[in-house]
Design a protein around this motif. Sequence first.
Motif, mmCIF file in Angstrom:
data_model
loop_
_atom_site.group_PDB
_atom_site.id
_atom_site.type_symbol
_atom_site.label_atom_id
_atom_site.label_comp_id
_atom_site.label_asym_id
_atom_site.label_seq_id
_atom_site.Cartn_x
_atom_site.Cartn_y
_atom_site.Cartn_z
ATOM 1 N N LEU A 163 0.836 -1.194 0.000
ATOM 2 C CA LEU A 163 0.000 0.000 0.000
ATOM 3 C C LEU A 163 0.874 1.247 0.000
ATOM 4 N N GLU A 164 0.376 2.298 -0.644
ATOM 5 C CA GLU A 164 1.019 3.608 -0.580
ATOM 6 C C GLU A 164 0.221 4.452 0.402
ATOM 7 N N GLU A 165 0.909 5.323 1.117
ATOM 8 C CA GLU A 165 0.260 6.147 2.126
ATOM 9 C C GLU A 165 0.472 7.621 1.815
ATOM 10 N N THR A 166 -0.551 8.416 2.056
ATOM 11 C CA THR A 166 -0.417 9.862 1.989
ATOM 12 C C THR A 166 -1.214 10.433 3.147
ATOM 13 N N GLU A 167 -1.176 11.751 3.301
ATOM 14 C CA GLU A 167 -1.968 12.371 4.352
ATOM 15 C C GLU A 167 -2.848 13.442 3.726
ATOM 16 N N LEU A 168 -4.140 13.353 3.964
ATOM 17 C CA LEU A 168 -5.104 14.351 3.505
ATOM 18 C C LEU A 168 -5.918 14.790 4.710
ATOM 19 N N ASP A 169 -6.032 16.080 4.912
ATOM 20 C CA ASP A 169 -6.791 16.620 6.048
ATOM 21 C C ASP A 169 -6.345 16.020 7.378
ATOM 22 N N GLY A 170 -5.043 15.838 7.532
ATOM 23 C CA GLY A 170 -4.496 15.342 8.787
ATOM 24 C C GLY A 170 -4.773 13.874 9.064
ATOM 25 N N GLU A 171 -5.229 13.150 8.055
ATOM 26 C CA GLU A 171 -5.568 11.737 8.236
ATOM 27 C C GLU A 171 -4.796 10.896 7.232
ATOM 28 N N GLY A 172 -4.273 9.763 7.690
ATOM 29 C CA GLY A 172 -3.587 8.848 6.784
ATOM 30 C C GLY A 172 -4.576 8.243 5.807
ATOM 31 N N LYS A 173 -4.171 8.196 4.536
ATOM 32 C CA LYS A 173 -5.002 7.577 3.499
ATOM 33 C C LYS A 173 -4.143 6.574 2.747
ATOM 34 N N TYR A 174 -4.775 5.523 2.237
ATOM 35 C CA TYR A 174 -4.041 4.397 1.674
ATOM 36 C C TYR A 174 -4.634 3.973 0.344
ATOM 37 N N ARG A 175 -3.748 3.492 -0.535
ATOM 38 C CA ARG A 175 -4.193 2.913 -1.802
ATOM 39 C C ARG A 175 -3.219 1.813 -2.175
ATOM 40 N N LEU A 176 -3.670 0.904 -3.050
ATOM 41 C CA LEU A 176 -2.794 -0.153 -3.528
ATOM 42 C C LEU A 176 -1.628 0.484 -4.266
ATOM 43 N N ALA A 177 -0.428 0.023 -4.001
ATOM 44 C CA ALA A 177 0.754 0.576 -4.667
ATOM 45 C C ALA A 177 0.606 0.420 -6.172
ATOM 46 N N CYS A 178 1.257 1.291 -6.886
ATOM 47 C CA CYS A 178 1.074 1.318 -8.339
ATOM 48 C C CYS A 178 1.489 0.019 -9.011
#
Length: 144
Positions: free
Chosen positions: A70-85
């Motif tokens: 999974l790839e992780e980013t932060e949006l609105d102070g919350e961790g968000k995740y998606r399947l890695a490319c």
Amino acid sequence: MMKVEEALQILKEKGYKYTGKREKLIRICAAERRYLSAKDIMERIKDDYPNLSFDTVYRNISTFVDLGILEETELDGEGKYRLACSADGHHHHHVICTECGKTSSLPGCPMNIMSSIPEDFQVTGHKFEVYGTCSDCASVPSHS
């Protein structure tokens, strides 16, 4: 995007036990072309596994991030995740819609034009993301 089978293979290679719960978690992320919060993922998995704790889901998400599934980013102070490319290592960055979380790849990498990094500094990684509103979300009138 990485395939579910690739993700499960990485788990196996790294010595993690295959479980239906782990596969379901990966499949949830694979079904979305956007970032999901841990709460979003929990909502989608609880129908199949009503007794699964948030801690267990979150621990698995963290493990998947560590393994590169999974790839992780932060949006609105919350961790968000998606399947890695993908597992092929093709290096790229993303534009991310702050409304719906949809992502798309950017060609090129800004590191290629960075000349101000000291020569004696060894770069071990970097992150570059562009945030904004996708055309679908931009066309929806704001309710604020």
